[in-house]
Design an enzyme around this catalytic site. Sequence first.
Site, PDB file in Angstrom:
ATOM      1  N   SER A  28      -2.384  -5.506   8.429  1.00 22.32           N
ATOM      2  CA  SER A  28      -3.594  -4.651   8.937  1.00 22.32           C
ATOM      3  C   SER A  28      -3.720  -6.592   9.921  1.00 22.32           C
ATOM      4  CB  SER A  28      -4.448  -4.721   7.818  1.00 22.32           C
ATOM      5  OG  SER A  28      -4.535  -3.890   7.213  1.00 22.32           O
ATOM      6  N   ASP A  33       1.019  -0.973  -0.476  1.00 23.92           N
ATOM      7  CA  ASP A  33       0.169  -0.145  -0.329  1.00 23.92           C
ATOM      8  C   ASP A  33       0.888   1.040  -0.376  1.00 23.92           C
ATOM      9  OD1 ASP A  33      -2.652   1.765  -0.067  1.00 23.92           O
ATOM     10  OD2 ASP A  33      -1.611   2.018   2.415  1.00 23.92           O
ATOM     11  N   HIS A  86     -12.125   5.123  12.046  1.00 22.75           N
ATOM     12  CA  HIS A  86     -10.178   4.977  11.235  1.00 22.75           C
ATOM     13  C   HIS A  86      -9.558   5.898  12.003  1.00 22.75           C
ATOM     14  CE1 HIS A  86      -7.858   3.212   8.163  1.00 22.75           C
ATOM     15  NE2 HIS A  86      -7.432   4.547   7.665  1.00 22.75           N
TER      16      HIS A  86
END
Length: 491
Positions: A93, A86, A244
């Site tokens: 994750s 990414d 988030h």
Amino acid sequence: MIFGTETEYGISTPTHPTLSPIITSTHAVVAFSQGQGARWDFSAEHPLRDSRGFDLKRYRTVPVVDPNALNIANVVLENGGRFYVDHAHPEYSSPETTNPYQALVYDAAGDHILRTAVERVAAFTSRNHSILDHHDPCPPLKIYKNNVDGKGASYGSHENYLYHRTTDFDTLAQALIPFFVARQIICGAGRVGKGEHGETPGYQISQRADYIEQEISLETTLNRGIINTRDEPHARTTTYGRLHVINGDATMAHHSTLLKLGMTGLIIDAIEAGTDFRDLQLANPVAEFRNVSYDLTLTHPLTLVDGRHLTALEILAEYHNRVTPDHLIHPLWHTIMTDLKTGGWQACANRLDWCAKYALITSYLNRGLTITDPKIQLIDLQYSDIDPAKSLYHALVRNHRMETIAPEAEILAAATNPPEDTRAYFRGKLIHHIPHLIDAANWEAVTVFGHTIPMPEVTTHTKQQTDPLLDLLPDNIPAFIATLNNNGMVN
């Protein structure tokens, strides 16, 4: 409360410094999975959907790396988590967890996964072989758990907290902003240099502070906000929202990580229970984010909207007094605050990252080095090296100068075993037993042999609920599929 973390690791190839980090990150992910991981299903992802009620996907400006461009670079892990490329970084994750201690363990497990990836890349290279078609073997990799590259770029260490959709997002955001500004004195990773490029000499508490530009924003790679508004719960959308959090640092110290997650979880619980934090709103929170990070004495007075002045410690004390106490986080939070108040950073050099790193740096400054000396910058980098043989953090642990909380054996086990009390268990065990039969997977569903198993609730598909079904694997696939259909578990 459901917890999860995402860490974009720093990556470099010292012997080939100009090699693309997209290429090297892909080497790491592909070498780790060696073609055994399941393809990640992006259909449920909406990174530009905003919690304030709109979707910016038609204005997409965020660069996206095609996961198929360089081979499979996006895989589901046996521990229920995800490992992928990414924004030119290898990112891990963690799986969904139900408490901050468990979240700490699975966050730290990511370091083991990255170390394994480095070892597997080296094994391919030793045979003069590249796991990527049409690419040379990958040179030796160095991986760092940090947030800055020293050249102006910052990469994220994100936290995720599931909350109820009935909670007003603006109330949640405004209650958390002062806390996020103040909490860095406990969970900052420490950084040499001030400013995005580190152009101003000095040491500061947080690695992310110089990159926070707004109070509230949807962006994660530019115009970053203290509050991120991405509306992507990875669960039943009508029931849950996911906060988030992008303003925090990647932390090595167990106390820093545990309190980062635990304090935030307690405050979200308090907000959902109706606790009022409006009197703690700051007059200029973006500026105060940097002010707090730059103040190693912890005495900077933050200006509140009502004209009062409180230090970061005093703001954290207000939050501490208003949350419902638990048996682990609440007393530990109080102890750390007390030690910082009475003994300054020196009192927490054995528990908090920024304090431990500053203690190392101070020992060299006392020998006559200046803060701009390359050796000081090297300390900053080597602290976050995930290689225990090279890492200054791990050296402190070995020398009993840094306390830990989770046993290393438990962290190592978490790298290959999923949590037992969330849907991550079923996902991870399927990857373990039948990776070749999984067509695609994401947080909310797994598609096995053409049958999609939806998992919109995070606390279903647990060990207790699915072990009888998993006992059929890998030897009795027909019975497994038949049971899925008979129990109405597939779409």
